[in-house]
Design a protein around this motif. Sequence first.
Motif, PDB file in Angstrom:
ATOM      1  N   LEU A  61      -1.512  -0.525  -4.240  1.00 46.46           N
ATOM      2  CA  LEU A  61      -0.573  -0.728  -5.341  1.00 46.46           C
ATOM      3  C   LEU A  61       0.559   0.296  -5.326  1.00 46.46           C
ATOM      4  O   LEU A  61       1.693  -0.025  -5.672  1.00 46.46           O
ATOM      5  N   ARG A  62       0.250   1.516  -4.920  1.00 47.59           N
ATOM      6  CA  ARG A  62       1.285   2.549  -4.880  1.00 47.59           C
ATOM      7  C   ARG A  62       2.160   2.467  -3.632  1.00 47.59           C
ATOM      8  O   ARG A  62       3.163   3.169  -3.535  1.00 47.59           O
ATOM      9  N   GLU A  66       3.969  -3.052  -1.657  1.00 45.48           N
ATOM     10  CA  GLU A  66       3.451  -3.736  -2.844  1.00 45.48           C
ATOM     11  C   GLU A  66       4.380  -3.539  -4.033  1.00 45.48           C
ATOM     12  O   GLU A  66       4.627  -4.476  -4.806  1.00 45.48           O
ATOM     13  N   ARG A  67       4.919  -2.347  -4.180  1.00 41.42           N
ATOM     14  CA  ARG A  67       5.871  -2.107  -5.268  1.00 41.42           C
ATOM     15  C   ARG A  67       7.097  -3.002  -5.113  1.00 41.42           C
ATOM     16  O   ARG A  67       7.586  -3.581  -6.083  1.00 41.42           O
ATOM     17  N   LEU A 112      10.062   0.320 -10.135  1.00 38.40           N
ATOM     18  CA  LEU A 112       9.139   0.106  -9.020  1.00 38.40           C
ATOM     19  C   LEU A 112       9.816   0.367  -7.678  1.00 38.40           C
ATOM     20  O   LEU A 112       9.168   0.791  -6.726  1.00 38.40           O
ATOM     21  N   VAL A 118       4.454   6.882  -8.802  1.00 38.55           N
ATOM     22  CA  VAL A 118       3.998   5.996  -9.864  1.00 38.55           C
ATOM     23  C   VAL A 118       2.487   6.125 -10.002  1.00 38.55           C
ATOM     24  O   VAL A 118       1.796   6.462  -9.053  1.00 38.55           O
ATOM     25  N   VAL A 123       1.199   0.179 -11.976  1.00 42.17           N
ATOM     26  CA  VAL A 123       1.446  -0.871 -10.995  1.00 42.17           C
ATOM     27  C   VAL A 123       0.396  -1.975 -11.167  1.00 42.17           C
ATOM     28  O   VAL A 123       0.699  -3.158 -11.026  1.00 42.17           O
ATOM     29  N   THR A 126       1.435  -4.140 -13.987  1.00 49.12           N
ATOM     30  CA  THR A 126       2.513  -5.006 -13.516  1.00 49.12           C
ATOM     31  C   THR A 126       1.962  -6.125 -12.645  1.00 49.12           C
ATOM     32  O   THR A 126       2.382  -7.284 -12.775  1.00 49.12           O
ATOM     33  N   LEU A 155       3.369   3.511 -15.783  1.00 48.12           N
ATOM     34  CA  LEU A 155       4.083   3.969 -14.589  1.00 48.12           C
ATOM     35  C   LEU A 155       4.584   5.388 -14.787  1.00 48.12           C
ATOM     36  O   LEU A 155       4.508   6.223 -13.892  1.00 48.12           O
TER      37      LEU A 155
END
Length: 169
Positions: A61-62, A66-67, A112, A118, A123, A126, A155
């Motif tokens: 996710l980080r 993916e962001r 993002l 973050v 994330v 989101t 975030l």
Amino acid sequence: MPNGVFSVPEFHSDPSRPVRGRPGLALRMRARLRRNRLDDELARGMEPSLRPELSLRADQLRSRAERSRLANALVEAVGDARGPSPLRVNSRERHAEIRKHAEDLLALATRLRDDQAVDARGVAVTARLVNRAGSLRCGRGQNLGDELRAARRALESGHRDTHNLASAA
């Protein structure tokens, strides 16, 4: 030298160990198959270090990829909502809600995409918002505005903690 000027490299093959810190295939498959459940757990604030699957999903996710994917989905939702009106009534209502929160959605997408740290929780919130069953797509769950504010706060919590640690040092 049997290979001329080049030495023969040593190979150490142990299938039970991941290659150079990369998670093993079984772990990656579990994280992929349980992605939505892991996102829910991270969004609720579960510590990623508790389980390898959570840790892997938090790292995913980080990640920049993916962001960026999530930011693109937010921008596309705003673009779709600003386009021609859909035939279905509930889709029209959803588009109206997205247009109402377009500025917040685009601000979240911008956040993002920036290079600042973050928190995986933000994330994950989101990701839940964007996925097929999320409120951005089908209107289920909480109010879109509330979810957007929760995602932004989550975030930023990771960024503030990093900033506070740096200023304390």
